[in-house]
Design a protein around this motif. Sequence first.
Motif: not given
Length: 126
Positions: A32-39, A60-64, A79-84
Amino acid sequence: AWHNHDFEFKPLVDGSLPQEHILSAAPDIGWEMDVAWVVRGGADPLPWIEKHGKRISAVHVKDMAKPGEGLDEDGWSDVGHGTIDWAGLIKTLRAKSATKYFVMEQDNPNDIERFARRSIQSVKNY
């Protein structure tokens, strides 16, 4: 499935990554990949998707937040207003992973209705 955080992408003393150990030690576990935590852990999610895409069942679709923004939300963003690059990542995930679920989240929103409204509007364009 295993849900990651940033510390699974911080190198151990020998240079290896905990996330690799987890996936290697449990070959039947999904991710269950949490992309923002990966970044946040310092890794690029694309090579991980390429290598382990068949194991990714949910994302997990969240943004930094951009530098200097989102300070009252622990550095997270709508989401969509950050850096990812979510538009590109969702395209890659659909093509190269087994993802069935995209879970939109923000770990510390100060306005949940704003988060939901803006994030939903962003992902409609992906």
